[in-house]
Design a protein around this motif. Structure first.
Motif, PDB file in Angstrom:
ATOM      1  N   TRP A 106       0.822  -1.207   0.000  1.00 44.65           N
ATOM      2  CA  TRP A 106       0.000   0.000   0.000  1.00 44.65           C
ATOM      3  C   TRP A 106       0.856   1.258   0.000  1.00 44.65           C
ATOM      4  O   TRP A 106       0.542   2.232  -0.676  1.00 44.65           O
ATOM      5  N   MET A 107       1.938   1.239   0.772  1.00 44.13           N
ATOM      6  CA  MET A 107       2.809   2.418   0.841  1.00 44.13           C
ATOM      7  C   MET A 107       3.509   2.661  -0.497  1.00 44.13           C
ATOM      8  O   MET A 107       3.654   3.808  -0.932  1.00 44.13           O
ATOM      9  N   LEU A 108       3.954   1.590  -1.146  1.00 42.72           N
ATOM     10  CA  LEU A 108       4.592   1.747  -2.457  1.00 42.72           C
ATOM     11  C   LEU A 108       3.567   2.231  -3.494  1.00 42.72           C
ATOM     12  O   LEU A 108       3.884   3.077  -4.334  1.00 42.72           O
ATOM     13  N   ARG A 109       2.360   1.695  -3.431  1.00 43.07           N
ATOM     14  CA  ARG A 109       1.315   2.099  -4.379  1.00 43.07           C
ATOM     15  C   ARG A 109       1.027   3.591  -4.252  1.00 43.07           C
ATOM     16  O   ARG A 109       0.824   4.276  -5.251  1.00 43.07           O
ATOM     17  N   ARG A 110       0.987   4.100  -3.026  1.00 43.49           N
ATOM     18  CA  ARG A 110       0.738   5.540  -2.806  1.00 43.49           C
ATOM     19  C   ARG A 110       1.797   6.395  -3.493  1.00 43.49           C
ATOM     20  O   ARG A 110       1.546   7.533  -3.865  1.00 43.49           O
ATOM     21  N   ARG A 111       3.002   5.857  -3.631  1.00 47.40           N
ATOM     22  CA  ARG A 111       4.105   6.598  -4.233  1.00 47.40           C
ATOM     23  C   ARG A 111       4.294   6.276  -5.710  1.00 47.40           C
ATOM     24  O   ARG A 111       5.245   6.729  -6.332  1.00 47.40           O
ATOM     25  N   GLY A 112       3.423   5.453  -6.267  1.00 47.79           N
ATOM     26  CA  GLY A 112       3.502   5.116  -7.678  1.00 47.79           C
ATOM     27  C   GLY A 112       4.630   4.163  -8.027  1.00 47.79           C
ATOM     28  O   GLY A 112       5.081   4.123  -9.169  1.00 47.79           O
ATOM     29  N   ILE A 113       5.080   3.368  -7.051  1.00 44.35           N
ATOM     30  CA  ILE A 113       6.171   2.418  -7.281  1.00 44.35           C
ATOM     31  C   ILE A 113       5.558   1.037  -7.493  1.00 44.35           C
ATOM     32  O   ILE A 113       4.888   0.515  -6.600  1.00 44.35           O
ATOM     33  N   PRO A 114       5.765   0.415  -8.666  1.00 47.40           N
ATOM     34  CA  PRO A 114       5.202  -0.916  -8.904  1.00 47.40           C
ATOM     35  C   PRO A 114       5.884  -1.963  -8.020  1.00 47.40           C
ATOM     36  O   PRO A 114       7.069  -1.851  -7.700  1.00 47.40           O
ATOM     37  N   SER A 115       5.108  -2.967  -7.637  1.00 46.59           N
ATOM     38  CA  SER A 115       5.648  -4.007  -6.771  1.00 46.59           C
ATOM     39  C   SER A 115       4.963  -5.330  -7.067  1.00 46.59           C
ATOM     40  O   SER A 115       3.919  -5.378  -7.718  1.00 46.59           O
ATOM     41  N   THR A 116       5.566  -6.400  -6.577  1.00 43.98           N
ATOM     42  CA  THR A 116       4.990  -7.733  -6.669  1.00 43.98           C
ATOM     43  C   THR A 116       5.021  -8.353  -5.281  1.00 43.98           C
ATOM     44  O   THR A 116       6.072  -8.382  -4.648  1.00 43.98           O
ATOM     45  N   MET A 117       3.863  -8.826  -4.824  1.00 42.73           N
ATOM     46  CA  MET A 117       3.762  -9.467  -3.517  1.00 42.73           C
ATOM     47  C   MET A 117       3.693 -10.973  -3.731  1.00 42.73           C
ATOM     48  O   MET A 117       2.901 -11.454  -4.541  1.00 42.73           O
ATOM     49  N   TYR A 118       4.558 -11.702  -3.029  1.00 42.65           N
ATOM     50  CA  TYR A 118       4.629 -13.153  -3.144  1.00 42.65           C
ATOM     51  C   TYR A 118       4.158 -13.807  -1.856  1.00 42.65           C
ATOM     52  O   TYR A 118       4.412 -13.290  -0.763  1.00 42.65           O
ATOM     53  N   VAL A 119       3.509 -14.960  -1.998  1.00 43.97           N
ATOM     54  CA  VAL A 119       3.140 -15.805  -0.863  1.00 43.97           C
ATOM     55  C   VAL A 119       3.684 -17.187  -1.179  1.00 43.97           C
ATOM     56  O   VAL A 119       3.454 -17.720  -2.275  1.00 43.97           O
ATOM     57  N   GLY A 120       4.433 -17.747  -0.231  1.00 49.35           N
ATOM     58  CA  GLY A 120       5.050 -19.039  -0.476  1.00 49.35           C
ATOM     59  C   GLY A 120       5.079 -19.925   0.752  1.00 49.35           C
ATOM     60  O   GLY A 120       4.678 -19.500   1.843  1.00 49.35           O
ATOM     61  N   MET A 121       5.573 -21.148   0.553  1.00 46.72           N
ATOM     62  CA  MET A 121       5.684 -22.116   1.643  1.00 46.72           C
ATOM     63  C   MET A 121       7.012 -22.847   1.544  1.00 46.72           C
ATOM     64  O   MET A 121       7.590 -22.965   0.473  1.00 46.72           O
ATOM     65  N   ALA A 122       7.459 -23.334   2.703  1.00 51.51           N
ATOM     66  CA  ALA A 122       8.658 -24.157   2.772  1.00 51.51           C
ATOM     67  C   ALA A 122       8.403 -25.245   3.809  1.00 51.51           C
ATOM     68  O   ALA A 122       7.514 -25.119   4.653  1.00 51.51           O
ATOM     69  N   LYS A 123       9.193 -26.277   3.745  1.00 50.97           N
ATOM     70  CA  LYS A 123       9.068 -27.360   4.720  1.00 50.97           C
ATOM     71  C   LYS A 123      10.313 -27.330   5.600  1.00 50.97           C
ATOM     72  O   LYS A 123      11.435 -27.386   5.105  1.00 50.97           O
ATOM     73  N   ARG A 124      10.079 -27.203   6.892  1.00 50.66           N
ATOM     74  CA  ARG A 124      11.188 -27.166   7.844  1.00 50.66           C
ATOM     75  C   ARG A 124      10.892 -28.163   8.961  1.00 50.66           C
ATOM     76  O   ARG A 124       9.919 -28.029   9.682  1.00 50.66           O
ATOM     77  N   GLY A 125      11.746 -29.158   9.090  1.00 52.24           N
ATOM     78  CA  GLY A 125      11.580 -30.146  10.153  1.00 52.24           C
ATOM     79  C   GLY A 125      10.257 -30.878  10.112  1.00 52.24           C
ATOM     80  O   GLY A 125       9.668 -31.142  11.151  1.00 52.24           O
ATOM     81  N   GLY A 126       9.747 -31.177   8.944  1.00 55.16           N
ATOM     82  CA  GLY A 126       8.490 -31.894   8.828  1.00 55.16           C
ATOM     83  C   GLY A 126       7.261 -31.007   8.896  1.00 55.16           C
ATOM     84  O   GLY A 126       6.145 -31.486   8.705  1.00 55.16           O
ATOM     85  N   ASN A 127       7.432 -29.710   9.181  1.00 49.74           N
ATOM     86  CA  ASN A 127       6.304 -28.771   9.251  1.00 49.74           C
ATOM     87  C   ASN A 127       6.358 -27.800   8.084  1.00 49.74           C
ATOM     88  O   ASN A 127       7.442 -27.382   7.674  1.00 49.74           O
TER      89      ASN A 127
END
Length: 158
Positions: A106-127
């Motif tokens: 939201w802060m970058l958008r207010r300033r007109g700076i393009p961005s990409t938001m990522y959501v990811g997962m990893a496996k650590r110790g079986g979780n």
């Protein structure tokens, strides 16, 4: 004087010594983190996705960007990310990676700076662990991690 009072006095002195531009950025970061937390806590999944904005990228490329090199004149996105990290440490509500990525977007958008938001997962110790990060100006703004995450979704600014 109790220890908590001394801690608050030190924090208030530190804020008082900050330049006005930094104070304004800190205030904006706290407000955006609060708004992000409220949306995540009380909003529906549909509300969250619509507030992220941008377009969901179908074919997700690997994580673009990384840790920025030290430069004398930091890009605005890196300054925003650093302030979000600082502000998140002092909020009494949960301000983790998803809240910081959303607030940063939201802060970058207010300033007109393009961005990409990522959501990811990893496996650590079986979780499985989830993580969100934001890339703007070709650099990681929030959520930089040494760990490798499989990208589940990416939202690019339109």
């Amino acid at each position: 004087m109790p220890k908590s009072w001394r801690w608050w006095r030190r924090r208030l002195r530190a804020v008082a010594r900050m330049p006005w531009r930094e104070k304004a950025l800190a205030a904006e970061a706290i407000v955006m983190l609060a708004a992000a937390r409220i949306l995540i806590r009380f909003g529906s999944e549909r509300d969250l996705v619509s507030r992220i904005g941008g377009t969901r990228v179908a074919a997700v490329a690997p994580h673009e960007g990384g840790f920025p090199a030290a430069e004398p004149d930091e890009p605005r996105g890196i300054q925003i990310g650093a302030m979000l990290e600082r502000a998140a440490r002092h909020t009494w509500w949960r301000s983790m990676c998803l809240e910081m990525a959303l607030a940063g977007r939201w802060m970058l958008r207010r300033r007109g700076i393009p961005s990409t938001m990522y959501v990811g997962m990893a496996k650590r110790g079986g979780n499985f662990i989830a993580h969100a990060w934001l890339v703007g100006e070709g650099r990681t703004v929030t959520g930089a991690s040494q760990e490798s995450y499989a990208t589940l979704a990416a939202f690019r600014e339109r």
